[in-house]
Design an enzyme around this catalytic site. Structure first.
Site, PDB file in Angstrom:
ATOM      1  CB  CYS A 134      -0.944  -0.003   1.202  1.00 51.08           C
ATOM      2  SG  CYS A 134      -2.202  -1.304   1.150  1.00 51.08           S
ATOM      3  CG  HIS A 143      -0.060   3.145   4.440  1.00 50.56           C
ATOM      4  ND1 HIS A 143      -0.725   2.042   3.944  1.00 50.56           N
ATOM      5  CD2 HIS A 143       0.405   2.794   5.660  1.00 50.56           C
ATOM      6  CE1 HIS A 143      -0.642   1.061   4.813  1.00 50.56           C
ATOM      7  NE2 HIS A 143       0.040   1.488   5.860  1.00 50.56           N
TER       8      HIS A 143
END
Length: 475
Positions: free
Chosen positions: A80, A134
């Site tokens: 991610c 994130h």
């Protein structure tokens, strides 16, 4: 490596002539497109529009019919934070130096102008709802996570019952934390009570309030990221005994380097019934998320914004659901590296597909060109505007994906036919797959004497994509 420094461009440069209203000409003052920027967490290409007829994704399919679907789009890092940091800064992971989930990209690039910040700096209303930069999922739902305050005029962090009911989630892999486990819950209640439903509501509210001024609205959905939580009605669409498991072949792992494997032992030891249970939940959360995407599209139409709003839908990386015994991301197999990417531009191609190899890194220069904005910095992607005009246009750019495995790197290059991968510069293994004949990547051709020339050519292409780091892999 492709470096793009964009000058100030007219908003409609290289867009088909029908993008102009009747009677208008090139001298017309450029309009400001809105941008609806939809990020989906851990979504692979198991969608109707990409050929998976089992999965129900009617709204993403509908969006694809309004724009261009990229069939060979790839993440730069199948994890991610590295992926999102790369896309949003326009820089490859070896420039951001983000290879894990803890470091904020501004520690390494304090003065970089992010994609949403570019719009904010050019008098757009820049807003974020949900996960764009994130967040740890599910731990940081409802917080700012590793967000970047400089990128936004407004930020919203909804938190729904999926978060508050975490103790009720079933974990099929209890030795793994919920954020990296095969874990699920079919919950009671409505979509509006879930975090992603609340995200859609907040995004629609912002669009409604800002419909008369240019906006860059980033909407980040958390599902289908594990834990796979959605209202029960979505699970009911997928009877567990009917969920198809990916094809597997005997001795598949015999020719795969050990470094290539993330899930050990294969399937984390789960039997077929439990794998179907997990995959059913993953698909249920895709369909739940898809319903929220549909609400956004409906709002664009209801607010009469369709003719001045670019819509982009992307996932930060792909997702293995049992291929080669692997689950989730952090691998360089096709299912982990490949992502869905759909771009809808008013007046441009509709319902078309492009088979060119493109990267998430290309989104930044594409939106900058479409909206006539000058990033005033080097971008390492390449604008997709030519492919939005003609999805089959001549295109010679491959896609690069990398991952870190302990102290070594795996680095991969994808052309339209082949995937070539080196682990630790080749010292820990090499892979070559011919997608023309072997889309499942079951036969590693790296040591096949018939492909010596191909290996040499792709090794050179790989080094071209990583000129400063390929010789230093693992150091």
């Amino acid at each position: 490596m492709w470096i793009v420094a964009l000058p100030a461009l007219p908003a409609l440069l290289n867009i088909p002539s029908q993008a102009f209203a009747a009677g208008d000409g090139p001298k017309r003052a450029k309009p400001k497109y809105n941008v609806l920027f939809i990020a989906v967490d851990d979504l692979n290409n198991d969608l109707g529009i990409y050929g998976n007829t089992f999965v129900k994704s009617p709204n993403i399919d509908r969006l694809a019919r309004r724009g261009v679907r990229f069939d060979k789009a790839y993440t730069q890092f199948p994890l991610c934070s590295p992926s999102r940091s790369s896309l949003l800064t326009g820089q490859r992971p070896d420039v951001t130096k983000i290879y894990e989930l803890q470091t904020h990209f501004r520690k390494n690039l304090p003065d970089i102008v992010t994609l949403p910040q570019l719009f904010k700096n050019n008098d757009y209303y820049s807003a974020r709802v949900g996960k764009i930069f994130h967040y740890g999922v599910p731990g940081q739902i409802g917080t700012d996570g590793l967000d970047d305050p400089d990128s936004w005029n407004h930020r919203a962090n909804p938190k729904g019952r999926d978060k508050t009911e975490e103790p009720l989630i079933k974990n099929l892999t209890p030795d793994r934390g919920l954020g990296s486990a095969l874990a699920w819950r079919a919950t009671e209640g409505t979509d509006d009570e879930q975090t992603d439903g609340m995200i859609a509501n907040e995004a629609i509210k912002i669009m409604t309030e800002k419909k008369n001024e240019p906006f860059f609205l980033a909407v980040g959905f958390f599902r289908p990221h594990t834990p796979y939580v959605a209202p029960k009605k979505y699970f009911d669409m997928y009877p567990a005994d009917q969920v198809p498991l990916p094809e597997e072949v005997p001795n598949d792992l015999d020719d795969i380097p050990e470094a290539a494997l993330f899930t050990k032992p294969p399937h984390w030891g789960l039997d077929e019934a439990k794998r179907r249970e997990a995959l059913r939940a993953y698909y249920a959360t895709i369909t739940f998320m898809d319903a929220q995407v549909g609400r956004l599209i409906d709002a664009v139409d209801k607010l009469k914004l369709a003719e001045k709003t670019i819509i982009v839908l992307w996932s930060d990386h792909g997702y293995n659901v049992g291929q080669h015994g692997q689950w989730m991301k952090q691998s360089l197999f096709e299912n982990s590296a490949r992502v869905p990417l759909i771009i809808s531009v008013p007046g441009a191609a509709k319902g078309k597909a492009s088979g060119r190899t493109v990267e998430l890194l290309d989104i930044y220069p594409t939106l900058a060109e479409l909206c006539g904005l000058d990033p005033k910095q080097r971008l390492q992607g390449k604008s997709l505007v030519p492919l939005l005009k003609n999805p089959s246009a001549v295109w010679d750019k491959p896609a690069y994906t990398q991952v870190r495995r302990g102290q070594i790197f795996g680095r991969s290059v994808r052309t339209e036919r082949f995937r070539y991968t080196e682990w630790d510069g080749g010292k820990a293994g090499v892979e070559l797959y011919d997608h023309q004949k072997d889309p499942g990547e079951f036969t590693n051709l790296a040591k096949d004497s018939n492909f010596v020339i191909t290996v040499n050519e792709l090794a050179a292409l790989l080094r071209k994509g990583y000129p400063e780091t390929e010789q230093q892999a693992g150091k």
